[in-house]
Design an enzyme around this catalytic site. Structure first.
Site, PDB file in Angstrom:
ATOM      1  N   LYS A  11      51.930  24.134  13.662  1.00 48.25           N
ATOM      2  CA  LYS A  11      51.461  23.020  14.605  1.00 48.25           C
ATOM      3  C   LYS A  11      52.940  22.877  15.594  1.00 48.25           C
ATOM      4  CE  LYS A  11      47.306  21.514  13.139  1.00 48.25           C
ATOM      5  NZ  LYS A  11      46.664  20.473  12.752  1.00 48.25           N
ATOM      6  N   TYR A  51      39.500  26.059  18.717  1.00 49.12           N
ATOM      7  CA  TYR A  51      38.556  25.002  18.025  1.00 49.12           C
ATOM      8  C   TYR A  51      37.656  25.143  18.376  1.00 49.12           C
ATOM      9  CZ  TYR A  51      43.013  23.243  15.388  1.00 49.12           C
ATOM     10  OH  TYR A  51      44.342  23.409  14.446  1.00 49.12           O
ATOM     11  N   ASN A 114      49.251  16.864  11.726  1.00 51.11           N
ATOM     12  CA  ASN A 114      49.194  16.890   9.781  1.00 51.11           C
ATOM     13  C   ASN A 114      50.363  18.549   9.982  1.00 51.11           C
ATOM     14  OD1 ASN A 114      47.516  18.405  10.919  1.00 51.11           O
ATOM     15  ND2 ASN A 114      45.901  18.064   9.822  1.00 51.11           N
ATOM     16  N   HIS A 117      48.002  24.983  10.357  1.00 52.67           N
ATOM     17  CA  HIS A 117      46.566  24.975  10.564  1.00 52.67           C
ATOM     18  C   HIS A 117      46.134  25.755   9.593  1.00 52.67           C
ATOM     19  CE1 HIS A 117      42.855  26.828  11.557  1.00 52.67           C
ATOM     20  NE2 HIS A 117      43.619  27.987  11.522  1.00 52.67           N
ATOM     21  N   GLU A 128      40.145  34.199  14.285  1.00 52.26           N
ATOM     22  CA  GLU A 128      41.828  34.117  14.700  1.00 52.26           C
ATOM     23  C   GLU A 128      42.750  34.446  14.573  1.00 52.26           C
ATOM     24  OE1 GLU A 128      39.996  29.542  12.289  1.00 52.26           O
ATOM     25  OE2 GLU A 128      41.913  30.508  11.413  1.00 52.26           O
TER      26      GLU A 128
HETATM   27  P1  DAT Z   1      41.642  21.545   9.317  1.00 54.22           P
HETATM   28  O1  DAT Z   1      42.362  21.950  10.183  1.00 54.22           O
HETATM   29  O2  DAT Z   1      42.130  20.908   7.613  1.00 54.22           O
HETATM   30  O3  DAT Z   1      40.726  22.336   9.011  1.00 54.22           O
HETATM   31  P2  DAT Z   1      39.543  20.622  10.710  1.00 54.22           P
HETATM   32  O4  DAT Z   1      39.457  22.283  11.091  1.00 54.22           O
HETATM   33  O5  DAT Z   1      38.202  19.630  10.575  1.00 54.22           O
HETATM   34  O6  DAT Z   1      40.299  20.630   9.795  1.00 54.22           O
HETATM   35  O7  DAT Z   1      39.539  19.461  12.058  1.00 54.22           O
HETATM   36  C1  DAT Z   1      40.748  20.466  13.153  1.00 54.22           C
HETATM   37  C2  DAT Z   1      42.220  19.393  13.021  1.00 54.22           C
HETATM   38  O8  DAT Z   1      41.423  18.272  13.742  1.00 54.22           O
HETATM   39  C3  DAT Z   1      42.251  18.709  11.727  1.00 54.22           C
HETATM   40  O9  DAT Z   1      43.795  20.196  11.185  1.00 54.22           O
HETATM   41  C4  DAT Z   1      43.402  17.329  12.865  1.00 54.22           C
HETATM   42  C5  DAT Z   1      42.152  17.529  13.823  1.00 54.22           C
HETATM   43  N1  DAT Z   1      41.791  16.867  12.911  1.00 54.22           N
HETATM   44  C6  DAT Z   1      40.370  16.709  12.325  1.00 54.22           C
HETATM   45  N2  DAT Z   1      39.764  14.991  12.059  1.00 54.22           N
HETATM   46  C7  DAT Z   1      39.910  14.259  12.703  1.00 54.22           C
HETATM   47  C8  DAT Z   1      39.510  12.692  12.897  1.00 54.22           C
HETATM   48  N3  DAT Z   1      39.038  12.128  12.451  1.00 54.22           N
HETATM   49  N4  DAT Z   1      40.439  12.343  13.699  1.00 54.22           N
HETATM   50  C9  DAT Z   1      42.065  13.430  14.285  1.00 54.22           C
HETATM   51  N5  DAT Z   1      41.870  14.334  14.275  1.00 54.22           N
HETATM   52  C10 DAT Z   1      41.065  14.773  13.328  1.00 54.22           C
HETATM   53 MG    MG Z   2      39.851  23.750  10.087  1.00 54.54          MG
END
Ligand code: DAT
Ligand code: MG
Length: 150
Positions: A11, A51, A114, A117, A128
């Site tokens: 990212k 997303y 974080n 991805h 994707e």
């Molecule tokens: P991942 O990236 O582990 O697959 P995800 O698909 O649920 O997690 O969410 C995509 C991204 O969105 C994640 O890497 C960081 C952001 N995100 C997820 N939950 C969040 C939250 N509660 N607050 C802020 N950002 C969040």
């Molecule tokens: Mg995800």
């Protein structure tokens, strides 16, 4: 446990923090095969597609803004159980749950920054990969495959 492909992305914060080499090295050393790689700065509209499943979440606008703020490194890694193992290597989404030794557990503190991805299923990996690499991935024979897989 079959050969599969995962979409892994560094990212904008991972790029800015100089973690590109570190993250690539982890996947290389584990034994996965790199079959696509590019640096690209995508639009908010494109990130909304990536997303799409999270549309409606309170953090969605901030997520799209962060992900479109700078270039990312988009990759496809291939190997046995690449999707599940890729997720394990990334670490849990929530920083309090991401274990030391994982990429997020070693380098990230905030869920909204974080670093990386990884596809969460074989089905989303396929989606994707098509979205990020419409030009296709690279086919080549790995000369070390028989040393990595029994
Ligand atoms: P991942 O990236 O582990 O697959 P995800 O698909 O649920 O997690 O969410 C995509 C991204 O969105 C994640 O890497 C960081 C952001 N995100 C997820 N939950 C969040 C939250 N509660 N607050 C802020 N950002 C969040
Ligand atoms: Mg995800």
């Amino acid at each position: 446990s079959k050969q599969e492909r995962s979409f892994i992305m560094i990212k904008p914060d991972g790029v800015q923090r100089g973690l590109v080499g570190e993250i690539i090295a982890r996947f290389e050393k584990r034994g996965f095969k790199l079959v696509a790689l590019k640096m690209i700065h995508e639009s908010p509209e494109f990130l909304e597609k990536h997303y799409a499943d999270l549309k409606g979440k309170p953090f969605f606008p901030g997520l799209v803004k962060y992900m479109s703020a700078g270039p990312v490194v988009a990759m496809v890694w291939e190997g046995r159980d690449a999707v599940k193992t890729g997720r394990v290597m990334l670490g849990a989404t929530k920083p309090l749950e991401s274990a030391p030794g994982t990429i997020r557990g070693d380098y990230a503190i905030d869920v909204g920054r974080n670093i990386c991805h990884g596809s969460d299923s074989v089905e989303s990996a396929e989606k994707e990969i098509k979205l990020w690499f419409p030009e296709g991935i690279i086919q080549y024979t790995s000369v070390v495959e028989s040393q990595v897989f029994e």
